[in-house]
Design an enzyme around this catalytic site. Structure first.
Site, PDB file in Angstrom:
ATOM      1  N   LEU A  78       0.558  -1.164   0.040  1.00 38.60           N
ATOM      2  CA  LEU A  78       0.116  -0.174  -0.015  1.00 38.60           C
ATOM      3  C   LEU A  78       0.877   1.223  -0.083  1.00 38.60           C
ATOM      4  CD1 LEU A  78      -2.844  -0.741   1.994  1.00 38.60           C
ATOM      5  CD2 LEU A  78      -2.626  -1.155  -0.197  1.00 38.60           C
ATOM      6  N   TYR A  82       5.067  16.654 -22.592  1.00 40.66           N
ATOM      7  CA  TYR A  82       6.379  16.509 -22.421  1.00 40.66           C
ATOM      8  C   TYR A  82       6.920  17.084 -24.095  1.00 40.66           C
ATOM      9  CZ  TYR A  82       6.134  14.479 -17.971  1.00 40.66           C
ATOM     10  OH  TYR A  82       5.770  14.471 -16.599  1.00 40.66           O
ATOM     11  N   PRO A 114      -0.247  18.766 -19.273  1.00 45.87           N
ATOM     12  CA  PRO A 114       1.138  19.057 -19.719  1.00 45.87           C
ATOM     13  C   PRO A 114       1.769  18.147 -20.393  1.00 45.87           C
ATOM     14  CG  PRO A 114       0.793  18.097 -17.405  1.00 45.87           C
ATOM     15  CD  PRO A 114      -0.370  18.290 -17.997  1.00 45.87           C
ATOM     16  N   THR A 137       7.665  -5.200 -18.610  1.00 44.71           N
ATOM     17  CA  THR A 137       7.367  -4.161 -19.506  1.00 44.71           C
ATOM     18  C   THR A 137       8.086  -3.925 -20.787  1.00 44.71           C
ATOM     19  OG1 THR A 137       7.368  -1.804 -19.709  1.00 44.71           O
ATOM     20  CG2 THR A 137       8.649  -2.658 -18.123  1.00 44.71           C
ATOM     21  N   ASP A 138       7.240  -3.508 -21.802  1.00 43.51           N
ATOM     22  CA  ASP A 138       8.118  -3.294 -23.067  1.00 43.51           C
ATOM     23  C   ASP A 138       9.194  -2.127 -22.991  1.00 43.51           C
ATOM     24  OD1 ASP A 138       6.695  -1.001 -22.931  1.00 43.51           O
ATOM     25  OD2 ASP A 138       5.766  -1.098 -25.060  1.00 43.51           O
ATOM     26  N   GLU A 139       9.044  -1.348 -22.011  1.00 46.77           N
ATOM     27  CA  GLU A 139      10.208  -0.321 -21.600  1.00 46.77           C
ATOM     28  C   GLU A 139      11.739  -0.927 -21.525  1.00 46.77           C
ATOM     29  OE1 GLU A 139       7.615   3.134 -19.496  1.00 46.77           O
ATOM     30  OE2 GLU A 139       9.735   3.104 -19.369  1.00 46.77           O
TER      31      GLU A 139
HETATM   32  P1  NAD Z   1       0.692   0.502  -9.823  1.00 48.48           P
HETATM   33  O1  NAD Z   1       1.707   1.621  -9.518  1.00 48.48           O
HETATM   34  O2  NAD Z   1      -0.530   1.042  -9.976  1.00 48.48           O
HETATM   35  O3  NAD Z   1       0.681  -0.389  -8.485  1.00 48.48           O
HETATM   36  C1  NAD Z   1       1.805  -1.122  -8.040  1.00 48.48           C
HETATM   37  C2  NAD Z   1       1.392  -1.709  -6.670  1.00 48.48           C
HETATM   38  O4  NAD Z   1       2.573  -2.351  -6.221  1.00 48.48           O
HETATM   39  C3  NAD Z   1       0.652  -0.986  -5.602  1.00 48.48           C
HETATM   40  O5  NAD Z   1      -0.586  -1.531  -5.197  1.00 48.48           O
HETATM   41  C4  NAD Z   1       1.808  -0.755  -4.618  1.00 48.48           C
HETATM   42  O6  NAD Z   1       1.262  -0.474  -3.421  1.00 48.48           O
HETATM   43  C5  NAD Z   1       2.351  -2.154  -4.647  1.00 48.48           C
HETATM   44  N1  NAD Z   1       3.790  -2.029  -4.238  1.00 48.48           N
HETATM   45  C6  NAD Z   1       4.807  -1.191  -4.519  1.00 48.48           C
HETATM   46  N2  NAD Z   1       5.774  -1.435  -3.859  1.00 48.48           N
HETATM   47  C7  NAD Z   1       5.726  -2.332  -3.047  1.00 48.48           C
HETATM   48  C8  NAD Z   1       6.375  -3.267  -2.266  1.00 48.48           C
HETATM   49  N3  NAD Z   1       7.860  -3.070  -1.897  1.00 48.48           N
HETATM   50  N4  NAD Z   1       5.906  -4.469  -1.603  1.00 48.48           N
HETATM   51  C9  NAD Z   1       4.571  -4.821  -1.938  1.00 48.48           C
HETATM   52  N5  NAD Z   1       3.870  -3.994  -2.843  1.00 48.48           N
HETATM   53  C10 NAD Z   1       4.219  -2.817  -3.446  1.00 48.48           C
HETATM   54  O7  NAD Z   1       1.454  -0.260 -10.933  1.00 48.48           O
HETATM   55  P2  NAD Z   1       0.457  -1.017 -12.396  1.00 48.48           P
HETATM   56  O8  NAD Z   1       0.465   0.258 -13.470  1.00 48.48           O
HETATM   57  O9  NAD Z   1      -0.457  -1.689 -11.850  1.00 48.48           O
HETATM   58  O10 NAD Z   1       1.669  -1.956 -12.701  1.00 48.48           O
HETATM   59  C11 NAD Z   1       1.928  -3.255 -12.238  1.00 48.48           C
HETATM   60  C12 NAD Z   1       3.100  -4.036 -12.913  1.00 48.48           C
HETATM   61  O11 NAD Z   1       2.703  -3.978 -14.275  1.00 48.48           O
HETATM   62  C13 NAD Z   1       4.332  -3.457 -12.543  1.00 48.48           C
HETATM   63  O12 NAD Z   1       5.412  -4.592 -12.465  1.00 48.48           O
HETATM   64  C14 NAD Z   1       4.521  -2.722 -13.844  1.00 48.48           C
HETATM   65  O13 NAD Z   1       6.030  -2.673 -14.124  1.00 48.48           O
HETATM   66  C15 NAD Z   1       4.055  -3.713 -14.838  1.00 48.48           C
HETATM   67  N6  NAD Z   1       3.697  -2.946 -16.123  1.00 48.48           N
HETATM   68  C16 NAD Z   1       2.847  -1.702 -15.952  1.00 48.48           C
HETATM   69  C17 NAD Z   1       2.197  -0.984 -17.172  1.00 48.48           C
HETATM   70  C18 NAD Z   1       1.576   0.143 -17.184  1.00 48.48           C
HETATM   71  O14 NAD Z   1       1.206   0.710 -18.097  1.00 48.48           O
HETATM   72  N7  NAD Z   1       0.976   0.619 -16.156  1.00 48.48           N
HETATM   73  C19 NAD Z   1       2.753  -1.582 -18.605  1.00 48.48           C
HETATM   74  C20 NAD Z   1       3.603  -2.841 -18.373  1.00 48.48           C
HETATM   75  C21 NAD Z   1       4.170  -3.354 -17.360  1.00 48.48           C
HETATM   76  O1  DAU Z   2       5.210   0.737 -21.793  1.00 50.81           O
HETATM   77  C1  DAU Z   2       4.996   0.327 -20.726  1.00 50.81           C
HETATM   78  C2  DAU Z   2       5.058   1.239 -19.483  1.00 50.81           C
HETATM   79  O2  DAU Z   2       3.958   2.356 -19.783  1.00 50.81           O
HETATM   80  C3  DAU Z   2       4.868   0.814 -18.307  1.00 50.81           C
HETATM   81  O3  DAU Z   2       5.937   0.044 -17.722  1.00 50.81           O
HETATM   82  C4  DAU Z   2       4.976   1.805 -17.126  1.00 50.81           C
HETATM   83  O4  DAU Z   2       4.624   1.402 -15.929  1.00 50.81           O
HETATM   84  C5  DAU Z   2       4.051   2.970 -17.396  1.00 50.81           C
HETATM   85  O5  DAU Z   2       4.175   3.997 -16.633  1.00 50.81           O
HETATM   86  C6  DAU Z   2       4.214   3.297 -18.931  1.00 50.81           C
HETATM   87  O6  DAU Z   2       5.625   4.253 -18.972  1.00 50.81           O
HETATM   88  P1  DAU Z   2       5.411   5.568 -20.042  1.00 50.81           P
HETATM   89  O7  DAU Z   2       6.513   6.419 -19.312  1.00 50.81           O
HETATM   90  O8  DAU Z   2       5.265   5.139 -21.230  1.00 50.81           O
HETATM   91  O9  DAU Z   2       3.844   6.059 -19.482  1.00 50.81           O
HETATM   92  P2  DAU Z   2       3.413   7.426 -18.968  1.00 50.81           P
HETATM   93  O10 DAU Z   2       1.988   7.454 -18.902  1.00 50.81           O
HETATM   94  O11 DAU Z   2       4.037   7.948 -17.876  1.00 50.81           O
HETATM   95  O12 DAU Z   2       3.726   8.395 -20.064  1.00 50.81           O
HETATM   96  C7  DAU Z   2       3.409   8.222 -21.627  1.00 50.81           C
HETATM   97  C8  DAU Z   2       3.956   9.275 -22.356  1.00 50.81           C
HETATM   98  O13 DAU Z   2       3.244  10.454 -22.252  1.00 50.81           O
HETATM   99  C9  DAU Z   2       5.531   9.216 -22.267  1.00 50.81           C
HETATM  100  O14 DAU Z   2       5.774   9.495 -23.756  1.00 50.81           O
HETATM  101  C10 DAU Z   2       5.484  10.475 -21.654  1.00 50.81           C
HETATM  102  C11 DAU Z   2       4.262  11.412 -22.006  1.00 50.81           C
HETATM  103  N1  DAU Z   2       3.681  12.148 -20.843  1.00 50.81           N
HETATM  104  C12 DAU Z   2       3.451  11.745 -19.721  1.00 50.81           C
HETATM  105  C13 DAU Z   2       2.904  12.413 -18.651  1.00 50.81           C
HETATM  106  C14 DAU Z   2       2.697  11.859 -17.290  1.00 50.81           C
HETATM  107  C15 DAU Z   2       3.412  13.506 -21.146  1.00 50.81           C
HETATM  108  O15 DAU Z   2       3.623  13.983 -22.310  1.00 50.81           O
HETATM  109  N2  DAU Z   2       2.917  14.434 -19.827  1.00 50.81           N
HETATM  110  C16 DAU Z   2       2.769  13.775 -18.752  1.00 50.81           C
HETATM  111  O16 DAU Z   2       2.537  14.645 -17.895  1.00 50.81           O
END
Ligand code: NAD
Ligand code: DAU
Length: 346
Positions: free
Chosen positions: A35, A207, A205, A125-127
């Site tokens: 959390l 970027y 905002p 992640t694809d990152e």
């Molecule tokens: P999120 O930030 O919404 O949730 C992360 C969760 O992990 C939270 O509930 C947090 O409390 C918990 N957490 C963080 N540190 C912890 C710890 N030390 N111990 C136990 N719990 C912990 O993240 P999300 O967007 O749901 O991403 C989930 C997974 O999917 C991540 O591994 C992320 O790298 C991967 N992922 C996310 C995206 C995306 O677009 N959001 C895309 C590809 C992969």
């Molecule tokens: O590709 C998978 C990843 O996607 C996950 O692994 C990460 O957990 C998730 O956060 C996401 O990463 P990005 O950096 O691609 O996502 P984000 O939503 O932060 O940003 C998406 C794009 O938008 C990126 O090019 C940055 C831009 N951006 C983001 C924010 C928050 C802006 O231009 N302005 C903003 O305020």
């Protein structure tokens, strides 16, 4: 199947738990979540009294706690979502990213190894592939070139997990998904941040020049893929999960402005993210071929449902944006030059 899900109170983990219990694909789930600012039990309110669901608040870096949890709840598989997931926060403060994404993954792998867990899903992640030049799409063999502390730590977690397959034959699979969007996403990521700012008539905002490309995947499609890979993936393999919908950020922002009925006057070009990856592009052919999964939610439909969700859940948004969010917003956006033009100049 009895599952330990880590990070189940976050955006994707909670959607995964809702999917697996909603479709009776798990007999019991224990959600281990620290959390952090991103974890929110409201995301799983509907399951709070479900006898198949248990929650333990705790840190995946705490080896003694992880051992206790697994002794009391002998899981057949671990699905590891817990992470520090936001690139901008990882740039502002890299330490928690190292702790959770690397050390936490190590702790879980050790606990899984000691118990010969039947499956360990490293949700990644694809990152990890970094910026992918046109016209390429990264497949699972693409070189790893992570750019941010977040993605470097995720790549480290993936390599460690795969080494546990090679060295100890721990049945590991790694999933690498593209950018997710959908309900319950913390409003620090592009889509929920832009939706919530637009609904409040606050500036959006963007970027740099806003022409960075991402491949958008609805969270429910991602969770269906993770479930398919949990059930049918082969040990030691990596599976990409893409949304098959590439858009630049400005296109996404404009669609959000149209869907919320707001004017493009709200767009502000601001100082770029350091090390900003220009383009993500993913080939999911292997996942489709080997598991039968395919994305089902079209971007326009998914975005429209997501905008509706944020409009209908103003209380949830208000609660997660109170407190820490305000100071994060100030730290991340306060120092950014506002009103830059498209070329990054005033
Ligand atoms: P999120 O930030 O919404 O949730 C992360 C969760 O992990 C939270 O509930 C947090 O409390 C918990 N957490 C963080 N540190 C912890 C710890 N030390 N111990 C136990 N719990 C912990 O993240 P999300 O967007 O749901 O991403 C989930 C997974 O999917 C991540 O591994 C992320 O790298 C991967 N992922 C996310 C995206 C995306 O677009 N959001 C895309 C590809 C992969
Ligand atoms: O590709 C998978 C990843 O996607 C996950 O692994 C990460 O957990 C998730 O956060 C996401 O990463 P990005 O950096 O691609 O996502 P984000 O939503 O932060 O940003 C998406 C794009 O938008 C990126 O090019 C940055 C831009 N951006 C983001 C924010 C928050 C802006 O231009 N302005 C903003 O305020």
């Amino acid at each position: 199947m009895r599952l330990l899900v880590t990070g189940g109170a976050g955006f994707i983990g909670s959607a995964f738990i809702r999917l697996l219990l909603g479709t009776n694909r798990a007999t019991a789930i224990l959600n281990l979540d620290k959390l952090t600012y991103a974890g929110n039990l409201e995301n799983l309110e509907a399951l709070a009294s479900d006898p198949r669901y248990r929650f333990v608040r705790g840190d995946i870096c705490d080896a003694a706690l992880v051992d206790r949890v697994l002794d009391e709840f002998p899981a057949e598989a671990i699905v590891h979502f817990a992470a520090e997931s936001h690139v901008d926060r990882s740039i502002l403060s890299p330490q928690p990213v190292f702790d959770t994404n690397l050390r936490g993954t190590f702790t879980l792998l050790e606990a899984a190894r000691a118990r010969r867990i039947g499956r360990f899903v490293q949700v990644s992640t694809d990152e990890v592939y970094g910026s992918v030049p046109e016209p390429l799409a990264a497949d699972e063999g693409f070189p790893l070139r992570p750019s941010s502390p977040y993605s470097a730590a995720k790549a480290g977690g993936d390599l460690l997990a795969l080494s546990y397959f090679t060295t100890y034959r721990l049945p590991v699979v790694v999933t690498r998904a593209s950018n997710n969007y959908g309900p319950y996403q913390f409003p620090e990521k592009l889509i929920p941040l832009m939706i919530s700012n637009a609904l409040e008539n606050r500036p959006l905002p963007v970027y740099g020049d806003g022409l960075q490309v991402r491949d958008w995947l609805h969270v429910e499609d991602h969770c269906r893929a993770v479930a398919a890979i949990l059930e049918r993936g082969l040990d030691g393999e990596i599976y990409n999960i893409g949304g098959s919908r590439s858009l630049d950020n400005l296109e996404v922002v404009r669609k959000i402005l149209r869907a919320t009925g707001r004017s493009e006057e709200l767009i502000r070009f601001v100082t770029d993210r350091p090390g900003h990856d220009r383009r993500y592009a993913l080939s999911s052919e292997k996942t489709v071929r080997e598991t039968g999964w395919a994305p089902e939610v079209g971007f326009e439909e998914g975005l429209s449902r997501t905008v509706d969700w944020y409009r209908d859940h103003a209380g949830w948004v208000e609660r997660v944006k109170s407190g820490e969010y305000q100071s994060y917003y100030e730290r991340n956006y306060g120092g950014r030059d506002l009103e830059l033009n498209r070329l990054g100049r005033r």
